[in-house]
Design a protein around this motif. Sequence first.
Motif, PDB file in Angstrom:
ATOM      1  N   GLY A   1    -159.858  74.375  59.048  1.00 26.19           N
ATOM      2  CA  GLY A   1    -160.779  73.425  60.340  1.00 26.19           C
ATOM      3  C   GLY A   1    -160.616  74.459  61.500  1.00 26.19           C
ATOM      4  O   GLY A   1    -160.741  74.044  62.688  1.00 26.19           O
ATOM      5  N   ALA A   2    -160.770  75.731  61.190  1.00 28.51           N
ATOM      6  CA  ALA A   2    -160.429  76.844  62.367  1.00 28.51           C
ATOM      7  C   ALA A   2    -161.477  76.773  63.469  1.00 28.51           C
ATOM      8  O   ALA A   2    -161.532  77.264  64.504  1.00 28.51           O
ATOM      9  CB  ALA A   2    -160.075  78.122  61.875  1.00 28.51           C
ATOM     10  N   ALA A   3    -162.602  76.362  63.095  1.00 26.77           N
ATOM     11  CA  ALA A   3    -163.833  76.439  63.688  1.00 26.77           C
ATOM     12  C   ALA A   3    -164.154  75.326  64.605  1.00 26.77           C
ATOM     13  O   ALA A   3    -165.064  74.903  65.390  1.00 26.77           O
ATOM     14  CB  ALA A   3    -165.320  76.716  63.128  1.00 26.77           C
ATOM     15  N   GLY A   4    -163.184  74.357  64.121  1.00 30.98           N
ATOM     16  CA  GLY A   4    -163.294  72.645  64.931  1.00 30.98           C
ATOM     17  C   GLY A   4    -162.643  72.620  65.960  1.00 30.98           C
ATOM     18  O   GLY A   4    -162.078  73.733  66.595  1.00 30.98           O
ATOM     19  N   PHE A   5    -162.414  71.453  66.531  1.00 34.65           N
ATOM     20  CA  PHE A   5    -161.722  71.078  67.752  1.00 34.65           C
ATOM     21  C   PHE A   5    -160.391  71.599  67.737  1.00 34.65           C
ATOM     22  O   PHE A   5    -160.020  72.651  68.471  1.00 34.65           O
ATOM     23  CB  PHE A   5    -161.995  69.677  68.197  1.00 34.65           C
ATOM     24  N   ILE A   6    -159.386  70.806  67.265  1.00 35.34           N
ATOM     25  CA  ILE A   6    -158.090  71.088  67.284  1.00 35.34           C
ATOM     26  C   ILE A   6    -157.525  72.477  66.648  1.00 35.34           C
ATOM     27  O   ILE A   6    -156.835  73.198  67.110  1.00 35.34           O
ATOM     28  CB  ILE A   6    -157.395  70.152  66.609  1.00 35.34           C
ATOM     29  N   GLY A   7    -158.444  72.848  65.409  1.00 36.66           N
ATOM     30  CA  GLY A   7    -158.225  74.043  64.684  1.00 36.66           C
ATOM     31  C   GLY A   7    -158.271  75.257  65.670  1.00 36.66           C
ATOM     32  O   GLY A   7    -157.490  76.175  65.818  1.00 36.66           O
ATOM     33  N   SER A   8    -159.529  75.248  66.295  1.00 36.85           N
ATOM     34  CA  SER A   8    -160.016  76.435  67.135  1.00 36.85           C
ATOM     35  C   SER A   8    -159.085  76.459  68.264  1.00 36.85           C
ATOM     36  O   SER A   8    -158.803  77.592  68.753  1.00 36.85           O
ATOM     37  CB  SER A   8    -161.440  76.365  67.594  1.00 36.85           C
ATOM     38  N   ALA A   9    -158.628  75.341  68.834  1.00 33.50           N
ATOM     39  CA  ALA A   9    -157.684  75.397  69.890  1.00 33.50           C
ATOM     40  C   ALA A   9    -156.327  75.983  69.602  1.00 33.50           C
ATOM     41  O   ALA A   9    -155.502  76.758  70.102  1.00 33.50           O
ATOM     42  CB  ALA A   9    -157.442  74.206  70.408  1.00 33.50           C
ATOM     43  N   MET A  10    -155.942  75.662  68.197  1.00 33.09           N
ATOM     44  CA  MET A  10    -154.593  76.089  67.607  1.00 33.09           C
ATOM     45  C   MET A  10    -154.611  77.671  67.386  1.00 33.09           C
ATOM     46  O   MET A  10    -153.868  78.308  67.500  1.00 33.09           O
ATOM     47  CB  MET A  10    -154.413  75.522  66.358  1.00 33.09           C
ATOM     48  N   VAL A  11    -155.767  78.376  66.968  1.00 32.66           N
ATOM     49  CA  VAL A  11    -155.956  79.648  66.941  1.00 32.66           C
ATOM     50  C   VAL A  11    -155.706  80.403  68.165  1.00 32.66           C
ATOM     51  O   VAL A  11    -155.021  81.407  68.392  1.00 32.66           O
ATOM     52  CB  VAL A  11    -157.619  80.042  66.369  1.00 32.66           C
ATOM     53  N   ARG A  12    -156.379  79.634  69.408  1.00 37.29           N
ATOM     54  CA  ARG A  12    -156.074  80.232  70.704  1.00 37.29           C
ATOM     55  C   ARG A  12    -154.520  80.289  70.926  1.00 37.29           C
ATOM     56  O   ARG A  12    -153.926  81.070  71.518  1.00 37.29           O
ATOM     57  CB  ARG A  12    -156.676  79.358  71.745  1.00 37.29           C
ATOM     58  N   GLN A  13    -153.930  79.194  70.603  1.00 40.12           N
ATOM     59  CA  GLN A  13    -152.513  79.012  71.192  1.00 40.12           C
ATOM     60  C   GLN A  13    -151.906  80.161  70.094  1.00 40.12           C
ATOM     61  O   GLN A  13    -150.957  80.665  70.695  1.00 40.12           O
ATOM     62  CB  GLN A  13    -151.902  77.474  70.674  1.00 40.12           C
ATOM     63  N   LEU A  14    -151.970  80.356  69.028  1.00 39.28           N
ATOM     64  CA  LEU A  14    -151.359  81.429  68.038  1.00 39.28           C
ATOM     65  C   LEU A  14    -151.644  82.788  68.784  1.00 39.28           C
ATOM     66  O   LEU A  14    -150.946  83.445  68.910  1.00 39.28           O
ATOM     67  CB  LEU A  14    -151.713  81.218  66.719  1.00 39.28           C
ATOM     68  N   ASN A  15    -152.979  82.913  69.196  1.00 40.22           N
ATOM     69  CA  ASN A  15    -153.322  84.378  69.585  1.00 40.22           C
ATOM     70  C   ASN A  15    -152.554  84.409  70.978  1.00 40.22           C
ATOM     71  O   ASN A  15    -151.721  85.686  71.130  1.00 40.22           O
ATOM     72  CB  ASN A  15    -154.814  84.492  70.089  1.00 40.22           C
ATOM     73  N   ASP A  16    -152.537  83.544  71.913  1.00 40.82           N
ATOM     74  CA  ASP A  16    -151.837  83.654  73.120  1.00 40.82           C
ATOM     75  C   ASP A  16    -150.280  84.019  72.978  1.00 40.82           C
ATOM     76  O   ASP A  16    -149.688  84.568  73.790  1.00 40.82           O
ATOM     77  CB  ASP A  16    -151.788  82.497  73.856  1.00 40.82           C
ATOM     78  N   ALA A  17    -149.660  83.387  71.715  1.00 44.09           N
ATOM     79  CA  ALA A  17    -148.222  83.827  71.337  1.00 44.09           C
ATOM     80  C   ALA A  17    -148.080  84.832  70.601  1.00 44.09           C
ATOM     81  O   ALA A  17    -147.023  85.178  70.109  1.00 44.09           O
ATOM     82  CB  ALA A  17    -147.756  82.659  70.463  1.00 44.09           C
ATOM     83  N   GLY A  18    -149.019  85.932  70.498  1.00 41.88           N
ATOM     84  CA  GLY A  18    -148.916  87.098  69.939  1.00 41.88           C
ATOM     85  C   GLY A  18    -149.426  87.252  68.488  1.00 41.88           C
ATOM     86  O   GLY A  18    -149.122  88.095  67.660  1.00 41.88           O
ATOM     87  N   HIS A  19    -149.798  85.966  68.031  1.00 42.62           N
ATOM     88  CA  HIS A  19    -150.091  86.069  66.515  1.00 42.62           C
ATOM     89  C   HIS A  19    -151.504  86.334  66.112  1.00 42.62           C
ATOM     90  O   HIS A  19    -152.515  85.597  66.426  1.00 42.62           O
ATOM     91  CB  HIS A  19    -149.773  84.789  65.833  1.00 42.62           C
ATOM     92  N   LEU A  20    -151.932  87.472  65.689  1.00 44.84           N
ATOM     93  CA  LEU A  20    -153.097  87.945  65.438  1.00 44.84           C
ATOM     94  C   LEU A  20    -153.568  88.131  63.992  1.00 44.84           C
ATOM     95  O   LEU A  20    -154.869  88.106  63.794  1.00 44.84           O
ATOM     96  CB  LEU A  20    -153.271  89.383  66.211  1.00 44.84           C
ATOM     97  N   ASN A  21    -152.538  88.409  63.106  1.00 45.33           N
ATOM     98  CA  ASN A  21    -152.761  88.237  61.529  1.00 45.33           C
ATOM     99  C   ASN A  21    -153.111  86.715  61.151  1.00 45.33           C
ATOM    100  O   ASN A  21    -152.256  86.327  60.427  1.00 45.33           O
ATOM    101  CB  ASN A  21    -151.679  88.644  60.960  1.00 45.33           C
ATOM    102  N   LEU A  22    -154.277  86.334  61.453  1.00 52.70           N
ATOM    103  CA  LEU A  22    -154.633  84.927  61.072  1.00 52.70           C
ATOM    104  C   LEU A  22    -155.631  84.932  60.296  1.00 52.70           C
ATOM    105  O   LEU A  22    -156.654  85.643  60.184  1.00 52.70           O
ATOM    106  CB  LEU A  22    -155.181  84.088  62.468  1.00 52.70           C
TER     107      LEU A  22
END
Length: 324
Positions: free
Chosen positions: A6-27
């Motif tokens: 659901g990564a292009a959706g509402f909560i999914g895309s926001a979670m991708v941002r959260q993970l990126n901001d925490a240093g997780h780029l291998n998504l």
Amino acid sequence: MIIVTGAAGFIGSAMVRQLNDAGHLNLVVVDEFSRADKNRNLLNKACIQKLDRADLFAWLDRMHASVDFIFHLGARTDTTEQDTEIFDRLNLHYTQKLWAQCTQYNIPLVYASSAATYGLGELGYEDNHNIVTQLKPLNPYGRSKNDFDIWALQQEKTPPFWAGLKFFNVYGPNEYHKGRMASVIWHTYRQIKESGKMKLFRSHRPDFQDGQQSRDFIYVKDVLKVMYFLYKHQKDSGLYNLGTGQARSFFDLASNTFRAMGQEPNISFVDTPEDIRDTYQYFTEANMAKLRSIGYAEPFYSLEAGIEDYVKGYLLEGLGPKVF
């Protein structure tokens, strides 16, 4: 690698941002990517691969050894849809298959359940496993989520850690594509912008004044912090409520949206449509003791602070709507 469905959706895309901001780029981001109106949610976010949701299972069979965690946030969420086959296929059977792979390959799993499982709240809003089979959701969407929760609790073999999150009324950036299913704050902002006014449903119960019908509104940034806590925590598997623990009225919501837009409240009331009047919820409030008991101690955004951040940071003229 971490997978987000659901990564292009509402909560999914926001979670991708959260993970990126925490240093997780291998998504690895999973969705049904044919809708261009959702794809902008992933702009300027880091991932190593995009997968169509239909290709995830075969990909996992090949690549499971490299996967550390899965956030399963993809689902059909339209509460007005009455075709149970759609919900069985996308919400129930898809999640069952993903659970089986996570169990087989020893991958921790957080998945989206819903407060819609509670129906009219006849048994309250406590995330107690003992009441799950007694709950009476009001629509096929809620039933599909509860059917999976029931199934998950019956399984002897499970992922090494799992959590089903009963999201209450989530609002915030990246929901612009959801149409009717977007939050009340989004629709309030739009109505005020277009007319300078806001119409709320009149109460049809003597114990509630007009506009005092209440929900547990939770800002998406709090949802992300809880999910990231569970990623780091990885123990105490089970179902968890995810709200603030404090119900707030629609009148409060509308008034605060006016104020965040720099306007004086102009609120009127209309009859609740008869086709939903008998099943309309007048009060929801998450019991948050269970999440607190496993160590989550962060405060939640107040409704005032969440609306101000959302409206001023992502919706006001010139930003419109800005992606988180």
